[in-house]
Design an enzyme around this catalytic site. Structure first.
Site, PDB file in Angstrom:
ATOM      1  N   ASP A   1       0.954  -1.272  -0.118  1.00 59.32           N
ATOM      2  CA  ASP A   1       0.095   0.021   0.065  1.00 59.32           C
ATOM      3  C   ASP A   1       0.739   1.382  -0.090  1.00 59.32           C
ATOM      4  OD1 ASP A   1      -2.322  -1.617   0.128  1.00 59.32           O
ATOM      5  OD2 ASP A   1      -2.529  -1.274   2.019  1.00 59.32           O
TER       6      ASP A   1
ATOM      7  N   TYR B   1       7.604  -9.344   7.003  1.00 58.73           N
ATOM      8  CA  TYR B   1       7.218  -7.901   7.236  1.00 58.73           C
ATOM      9  C   TYR B   1       7.843  -7.562   8.600  1.00 58.73           C
ATOM     10  CZ  TYR B   1       3.845  -7.716   3.271  1.00 58.73           C
ATOM     11  OH  TYR B   1       3.554  -7.653   1.989  1.00 58.73           O
TER      12      TYR B   1
END
Lengths: 247, 247
Positions: free
Chosen positions: A55, A113
């Site tokens: 994103d 992540y």
């Protein structure tokens, strides 16, 4: 026809996310920028396949992408010329030729992540764009305890922002590491796949545990409820990094 | 009359160095910005005394400064209001009232500077403004060995950019720590005082040793020569941080 794999580092604060936006769109995504630069360099229309979208605001230490080309230009030349032409904030850190079947998204076995939280009372001026500023004296042990409930194969529907195209909301989280060094907490999450906003909701929930607003064992109940409303908030993309993709 | 001590963090890439430039100058130094903001807040002309200047581009984790004021405003109020009014890139991280004799510059017993070198082939996009990008497979042990010749009391004239106002070019270096983590080398240098460009020339010289272009024992000869020409280059301010000032 060659299949070329790229490892890409980018500063998400400078671009509109990974995903292609198309030429009618004024601003550009990282995928748009890469495709335009590579197409121009190789003299043919190149489409690149990323390991997955990130994103707007999300950073990458090592995003993976691949593209097919008929060009005979050497890898070293592509590597050097491309790095010169790319804007500040995007770098190719590795390039290699891979088997023609290799697919960055379908072949990804796991992703890691990392989320950074700046716990200082006053924000660290050097990490303003690379960490969530959320001052608190966090209970790291409680956060670690909570994270253990998330490890393993679970239905993570309570940790997904919306119904999405995924056929299943079951995922496997392989590991969660939580470290605090000086005034920064780093949460590293490795899994075989992630639902939409899943990392950011997991971090938002762990933050509530770290602040004592939720108990570690509440995680079990949240998972079982499969209801997004029971988990913590979706934290900002500012502190999120795609750290590694494994094949 | 109160004497107030500030701990200040700043991103040197955004400002014209520490030192006051004066009102006739179009752009502003960090000292100018602080003085204007504090003067406005307290309603009197404030002069701040820094522990020392830092050149354009040099960053600070913890610069120290003090100022005298007749204001009765509480420290917490000054701290909060000031942090709101300061531009992105400058933060006050601590505030305290000190004895009226305290002087940030004269009373400093030692300072620690840290220099960051990005050794990756392609620059890390996240440290572009905070590390010198100088790719090489450095010989860290040779650099450590070289650094030992710099520790102690020496005449550092060979490591100063120009003749300056200092009465003496003798300084004491208390410690030099060199660490490599992943693709970044961090060189931390603590001393009782530093000549103009001294840290940057020391780092430039250690880089030559790390690249095998100079031997560790050459440092001894350079110090003895007291000739700037024999030392390595003055590296960029981009990787330099004022880390600590001790009193």
């Amino acid at each position: 026809m060659k299949n070329i794999k790229l490892t890409i580092m980018y500063d998400g604060s400078r671009f509109l996310g990974w995903q292609r936006l198309g030429s009618e769109h004024g601003e550009k995504s990282i995928q748009d920028i890469l495709e335009q630069n590579i197409s121009k360099l190789l003299g043919e229309a190149i489409k690149i396949i990323g390991s997955g979208r990130t994103d707007t605001g999300v950073h990458a230490f090592a995003q993976i992408a691949n593209f097919h080309t008929r060009s005979t230009m050497g890898l070293e030349d592509i590597f050097r010329t491309l790095n010169h032409s790319l804007p500040e904030g995007i770098s190719i850190t590795d390039i290699e030729e891979v088997q023609k079947e290799f697919h960055s998204r379908y072949d990804a076995k796991s992703k890691t992540y990392e989320y950074h939280i700046d716990t200082r009372e006053v924000a660290n001026v050097f990490t303003r764009k690379y960490a969530l500023h959320e001052p608190f004296s966090y209970d790291i042990n409680a956060m670690k305890e909570a994270s253990r409930y998330l490890i393993g194969e679970h239905d993570f529907q309570a940790f997904a922002s919306r119904m999405n195209d995924d056929r299943t909301t079951i995922r496997i989280i392989e590991s969660i590491d939580i470290d605090k060094e000086e005034d920064e907490i780093r949460i590293s999450i490795k899994g075989n796949g992630f639902l939409y906003h899943m990392v950011r909701i997991m971090v938002g929930t762990l933050i509530l545990v770290g602040k004592g607003k939720m108990k570690p064992e509440d995680i079990k109940r949240i998972l079982e409820s499969r209801n997004r409303k029971n988990a913590g908030p979706t934290v900002s993309s500012v502190g999120l990094f795609l750290k590694r993709v494994e094949y």
